[in-house]
Design a protein around this motif. Structure first.
Motif, mmCIF file in Angstrom:
data_model
loop_
_atom_site.group_PDB
_atom_site.id
_atom_site.type_symbol
_atom_site.label_atom_id
_atom_site.label_comp_id
_atom_site.label_asym_id
_atom_site.label_seq_id
_atom_site.Cartn_x
_atom_site.Cartn_y
_atom_site.Cartn_z
ATOM 1 N N SER A 137 0.829 -1.199 0.000
ATOM 2 C CA SER A 137 0.000 0.000 0.000
ATOM 3 C C SER A 137 0.866 1.253 0.000
ATOM 4 O O SER A 137 1.956 1.274 0.572
ATOM 5 C CB SER A 137 -0.891 -0.011 1.228
ATOM 6 O OG SER A 137 -1.544 1.226 1.352
ATOM 7 N N SER A 138 0.331 2.286 -0.647
ATOM 8 C CA SER A 138 1.131 3.511 -0.762
ATOM 9 C C SER A 138 1.253 4.234 0.585
ATOM 10 O O SER A 138 2.101 5.112 0.732
ATOM 11 C CB SER A 138 0.488 4.430 -1.784
ATOM 12 O OG SER A 138 -0.835 4.705 -1.386
ATOM 13 N N VAL A 139 0.415 3.884 1.571
ATOM 14 C CA VAL A 139 0.549 4.584 2.853
ATOM 15 C C VAL A 139 1.721 4.058 3.678
ATOM 16 O O VAL A 139 2.089 4.639 4.687
ATOM 17 C CB VAL A 139 -0.734 4.529 3.708
ATOM 18 C CG1 VAL A 139 -1.861 5.248 3.020
ATOM 19 C CG2 VAL A 139 -1.123 3.118 4.049
ATOM 20 N N ARG A 140 2.283 2.940 3.275
ATOM 21 C CA ARG A 140 3.416 2.409 4.042
ATOM 22 C C ARG A 140 4.693 3.170 3.685
ATOM 23 O O ARG A 140 4.939 3.455 2.519
ATOM 24 C CB ARG A 140 3.613 0.930 3.744
ATOM 25 C CG ARG A 140 2.454 0.065 4.193
ATOM 26 C CD ARG A 140 2.870 -1.387 4.278
ATOM 27 N NE ARG A 140 1.729 -2.270 4.372
ATOM 28 C CZ ARG A 140 1.092 -2.565 5.506
ATOM 29 N NH1 ARG A 140 1.509 -2.050 6.634
ATOM 30 N NH2 ARG A 140 0.067 -3.374 5.514
ATOM 31 N N GLU A 141 5.490 3.442 4.703
ATOM 32 C CA GLU A 141 6.771 4.132 4.486
ATOM 33 C C GLU A 141 7.758 3.138 3.871
ATOM 34 O O GLU A 141 7.705 1.942 4.157
ATOM 35 C CB GLU A 141 7.337 4.607 5.827
ATOM 36 C CG GLU A 141 6.461 5.586 6.571
ATOM 37 C CD GLU A 141 6.538 6.977 5.998
ATOM 38 O OE1 GLU A 141 7.564 7.286 5.360
ATOM 39 O OE2 GLU A 141 5.561 7.739 6.150
ATOM 40 N N PRO A 142 8.685 3.632 3.031
ATOM 41 C CA PRO A 142 9.706 2.707 2.514
ATOM 42 C C PRO A 142 10.610 2.205 3.650
ATOM 43 O O PRO A 142 10.834 2.896 4.635
ATOM 44 C CB PRO A 142 10.491 3.568 1.531
ATOM 45 C CG PRO A 142 10.199 4.966 1.895
ATOM 46 C CD PRO A 142 8.831 4.983 2.509
ATOM 47 N N LEU A 143 11.119 0.988 3.481
ATOM 48 C CA LEU A 143 11.950 0.403 4.533
ATOM 49 C C LEU A 143 13.424 0.463 4.179
ATOM 50 O O LEU A 143 14.289 0.286 5.031
ATOM 51 C CB LEU A 143 11.529 -1.047 4.778
ATOM 52 C CG LEU A 143 10.109 -1.193 5.337
ATOM 53 C CD1 LEU A 143 9.693 -2.652 5.366
ATOM 54 C CD2 LEU A 143 10.025 -0.607 6.737
ATOM 55 N N VAL A 144 13.716 0.646 2.905
ATOM 56 C CA VAL A 144 15.104 0.859 2.491
ATOM 57 C C VAL A 144 15.106 2.159 1.712
ATOM 58 O O VAL A 144 14.323 2.309 0.773
ATOM 59 C CB VAL A 144 15.616 -0.303 1.615
ATOM 60 C CG1 VAL A 144 17.066 -0.059 1.226
ATOM 61 C CG2 VAL A 144 15.475 -1.621 2.338
ATOM 62 N N THR A 145 15.944 3.097 2.117
ATOM 63 C CA THR A 145 15.941 4.396 1.435
ATOM 64 C C THR A 145 17.174 4.525 0.552
ATOM 65 O O THR A 145 18.053 3.654 0.545
ATOM 66 C CB THR A 145 15.919 5.543 2.466
ATOM 67 O OG1 THR A 145 17.004 5.359 3.363
ATOM 68 C CG2 THR A 145 14.623 5.554 3.230
#
Lengths: 463, 456
Positions: B5-13
């Motif tokens: 889902s697009s509301v989840r923050e990325p976990l690897v930047t």
């Protein structure tokens, strides 16, 4: 995604009404039987052994109680109960009436738990940002519609049942020659009124406050969830999350205090620090089983095609895991009191293990709530098939009713508790009413939230 | 198909590719140790050596060198034991329970957390062992071995013995779990190795891993089974540690809420320690793109939840203590008597460090800030040490007989043995962070597609 709506058909309503009528008939039959059967001792007269056991345990309990009660009230248990009237107090209700009261309270607590867990499940899913459960979130939410009714029922019936269910309400326990231990606890119930007052203000305020807070949060959460259907976007989701956090904080505190007030204080001398979480564990696993069962029944009637074996598998894992969690909490409470063997604690388990009327419930509780779910849901396939969910969930739902029965009845009915048509009938009446409320509300809105930000994740959930 | 889902923050930047992951993690193992690593190692070794002196004196002279007295027979020793065991719990929670819950954010923190678990359990095991006075006889005393001492046999009714079983099982499963996770990464390092020694060492460590689809299938299967085994173990270990106290009839110890409350407290303290270690590691090892602000926030949220559970347990203890009407309950660690008695400072240290200061994590600015998170994680470690100290020492200090009332004063050997375990822990952790891949490369690669932020 297109919308899907549940229609609460006339046929379904008719089935429920018939079940309700059967419940009423059974309840009336049970009441009449318990009126004519007289007191528990006579009723069990034909079983010489049971009566003997009961007598033995009566003396056992009396001796255990003598240690923690004021001397004046050592006679509280057993046959001597009738003397209570001599204190110029409220007369003890008739056996059948007392049994109705006890039963009423069991169902009050049991269905309150079911309603509040409906909201708790939703709140947990939002706070944990769970994606898999979106498909049946509204099934869970619909259970919470019972909260206001549970609150009113509990509040009204409390005044009716209090002298029979809650020993601590008797005014004669307080003042000179009273029960020293209960005098110490009195402020918990009566503050700021005088101990033994007819209005236990603190207790009542808590009850009203908890239901009011729960209902308020329910209304807020429900409003956001349904507004999302119309407006879309993620703002409603974020707001629901915020309210869910507030609810969880309130619930964390109020569920424990509620358990002390509504269940633990029935055995007013007994205490266990784990009790709040024990009641929570029982409510929680029961709620999960009801959510799963309703979901499966809906599916089998052609609804909720977005819920598939993968989702069932996950809720099955929850049911499996939390059945073990309930057992863990049960065991922790039992083992520690058994091991330390202090009379003021073990009396609770003696009442349930040694009194013939309850021994079978004690073991049944463990079989229904641990052994069967544990064995039946162990394999992967079991959790993915609706037929097995339909076997295990009713077992758990019945099992936890017995769990609450066992928490409440021995404290109220002492040696005379029974289980028969009356109990089955009242459970059916409550159950039908509960389902009516839940299903009616379920039919009012789409079955699943089409604009939920995790809907897509849920649709592609694959394990 | 995986959908995120697009509301989840990325976990690897930082728009990392799969190859970048290998480079970023292996660089640490292959390069020379940094100055900061050398400095940390030096400090840890000094602590270890100073502590080793205390341990030597303890074993040589006997446990009389500790500050224990007739009333207070357990103090720093068991406090430290419970503290270390508790810290270990977060590792298993992250690796096992979060695996079962399919939480992707565990991927970049599980390796270090599991290592921490193992080192913490080793430190914990030091205390009951040393407490026996004659460590070399410990095996006879703690294990049900046939022996030549007549009828001497372990006491199966004792929770102390259950502890031996629980912790040794827990240690074994955690170690196997950790090691199996390491194998594919060892193989990566082996394949990249340029000199013979590392090729041989990592070759041996990787057990001939070939990366075949079938091998991966087995790997995942084993991970799932071990996770299933480890989950009840997390609960059982601290449950049984709590039984050490709760099966007794000591006021304040005998409490039915102890088992789940101890487990929650253990996870609370364990996550604090994971945060302490990882916040340092992400800076020193330049892992900012893997251990992100999102990870820190999520760990802080777990701290809020478990801290909340612990706070409810404190309230319950306080309330039921009053509710029982038993006068002895007024001297337990959670009572009015405790808040005003001679150990009031320890009581308030617990309340401030475990409830009030972590309470600030409710503010998003606090829990997403690296510096405040770091400070609070250390405060919680201190608070959880005080929790165990309070439970053990305060409850014992007020005996049933007022003539036996006592206070506990630690000696330098109490402090020294604690310093020894701290030195041991950080030495082991630093060795790990130099020679082993601190992040599970294989697992992080599996989420690069679904949970990585795109390059700007």
């Amino acid at each position: 995604m297109t919308e899907e709506r549940f229609s609460f058909t006339a046929g379904a309503k008719k089935t429920l009404v018939i079940l309700g009528i059967v419940g009423v008939v059974l309840f009336v039959l049970g009441t009449v039987l318990s009126m004519s059967g007289g007191h528990g001792h006579e009723a069990h007269g034909e079983h010489e052994e049971t009566a003997l056991n009961a007598q033995e345990s009566a003396s056992l309990l009396a001796s255990a109680d003598a240690q923690d009660e004021g001397s004046a009230h050592a006679e509280e248990h057993g046959e001597a109960e009738a003397h209570e009237a001599g204190h110029g107090e409220h007369h003890e209700s008739a056996y059948w009436l007392k049994r109705i009261y006890s039963n009423l309270w069991v169902n009050n607590v049991y269905f309150t738990g079911l309603a509040i867990i409906g909201l708790f499940f939703v709140a947990v899913q939002y706070v944990a940002q769970a994606g898999w459960s979106v498909g049946f979130l509204r099934v869970s939410l619909s259970l919470a519609n019972w909260i206001p009714i549970a609150g009113i029922l509990m509040f009204v019936s409390w005044w009716l049942v209090r002298y029979d269910v809650f020993h601590w309400t008797h005014a004669s326990l307080y003042g000179p020659g009273g029960d020293e231990i209960l005098q110490g606890k009195a402020p918990l119930w009566f503050w700021p009124m005088e101990s033994g007052s007819a209005l236990p203000l603190f207790y009542i305020v808590r009850m009203v406050l908890f239901f009011a807070l729960w209902y308020m949060l329910f209304v807020w959460i429900k409003k956001e969830i349904f507004a999302e259907d119309i407006n879309g976007g993620v703002d409603h989701w974020r707001k629901t999350r915020k309210y869910s956090v507030i609810f969880l904080v309130i619930f964390g505190f109020s569920s424990s205090v509620g358990a002390w007030d509504w269940v633990m204080s029935i055995d007013p001398h007994w205490f266990s620090t784990l009790f709040g979480w024990y009641v929570f564990a029982s409510w929680w696993i029961n709620g999960l089983a009801v959510i799963a069962l309703i979901t499966v029944v809906l599916k089998q009637n052609g609804y909720l095609s977005i819920v598939n074996a993968n989702h069932l598998h996950d809720i099955g894992k929850f049911i499996f895991g939390f059945s073990i969690f309930w057992t863990y909490v049960w065991f922790a409470q039992f083992l520690l009191q058994y091991y330390a063997n202090m009379p003021e604690e073990t009396v609770y388990f003696l009442q349930r293990l040694e009194v013939g009327n309850y021994t079978w419930v004690f073991y049944l509780n463990l079989i229904l709530n641990f052994v069967l779910p544990f064995l039946l849901l162990m394999t992967r396939d079991a959790k993915r098939h609706m037929s097995l969910i339909k076997v295990v969930c009713p077992i758990i739902i019945a099992g936890h009713w017995f769990d609450f029965y066992l928490m409440i009845t021995p404290g109220v009915m002492k040696l005379e508790g029974g289980f028969g048509f009356m109990e089955i009938g009242m459970l059916m009446i409550f159950g039908v009413a509960f389902l009516f409320v839940a299903l009616t509300s379920l039919a009012k809105a789409p079955l699943y939230p089409k604009n939920h930000p995790f809907l897509e994740e849920s649709l592609h959930h694959h394990i | 198909m995986q959908v995120t889902s697009s509301v989840r923050e990325p976990l690897v930047t930082g728009g990392k590719t799969v190859h970048d992951v290998t480079e970023d993690i292996c660089r640490q193992v292959e390069g020379k140790p940094s100055k900061s690593w050398m400095l940390g190692m030096a400090v840890s070794l000094v602590a270890l050596l100073i502590g080793a002196y205390a341990v030597f004196m303890l074993v040589w002279e006997g446990i009389g060198v500790w500050g224990l007295n007739k009333t207070i027979g357990w103090a720093w020793d068991i406090t430290n034991f419970v503290w270390w065991v508790g810290i270990g719990h977060a590792g298993t929670l992250i690796s096992a329970i979060l695996l079962l819950f399919r939480q992707k954010w565990r991927m970049s923190i599980n390796r270090a957390a599991e290592a921490m678990t193992i080192f913490a359990v080793i430190c914990a095991a030091c205390f009951p062992g040393l407490h026996m006075g004659r460590l070399w006889l410990g095996f006879y005393w703690a294990l049900p071995l046939p022996n030549t001492f007549g009828s001497l046999w372990v006491n199966f009714n004792s929770p102390l013995l259950w502890d031996v079983f629980a912790i040794s099982t827990y240690f074994t499963v955690s170690l196997v779990f950790w090691y199996i996770g390491l194998i594919p990464d060892f193989a990566s390092i082996r394949d990249r190795a340029t000199n013979k020694i590392s090729k041989m060492v990592y070759g041996t460590l990787s057990f001939g891993w070939d990366g075949a689809a079938k091998t991966w299938g087995r790997y995942e299967f084993v991970a799932l089974i071990l996770a299933g085994l480890a989950t009840p173990l997390v609960l059982s270990v601290h449950t049984i540690v709590s039984f050490d106290f709760a099966t007794s009839v000591i006021p304040g110890w005998h409490s039915t809420i102890f088992p789940p409350y101890f487990v929650a407290g253990a996870i609370f303290s364990g996550f604090a320690m994971v945060l302490t270690l990882l916040l340092i590691a992400r800076k020193l090892l330049k892992l900012e793109d893997y251990i992100t602000r999102e990870h820190v926030e999520l760990m802080n949220i777990i701290i809020i939840v478990t801290g909340g559970v612990v706070a409810i347990a404190y309230a319950t203890e306080f309330f039921i203590g009053w509710y029982t009407g038993v006068e002895y309950e007024n001297y337990t660690y959670m009572s009015y008597g405790a808040a005003t008695g001679p150990y009031a400072w320890a009581f308030w240290a617990l309340i401030i460090c475990n409830i009030i200061i972590p309470g600030t994590l409710w503010f998003k600015q606090v829990r997403t800030n690296f510096i405040t998170s770091f400070i609070i994680s250390i405060v919680i470690n201190i608070g959880m040490w005080f929790e165990r100290f309070d439970i053990i020492v305060m409850c014992l200090s007020r005996d049933y007989l007022p003539s036996s009332w006592s206070m506990f004063y630690p000696t330098i050997y109490d402090v020294g043995v604690y310093v020894f375990t701290l030195g041991l822990f950080f030495t082991l952790f630093l060795l790990f962070s130099k020679f082993f891949p601190v992040i599970n490369m294989a697992e992080v690669k599996s989420i690069i597609k679904s949970s990585s932020s795109k390059k700007n």
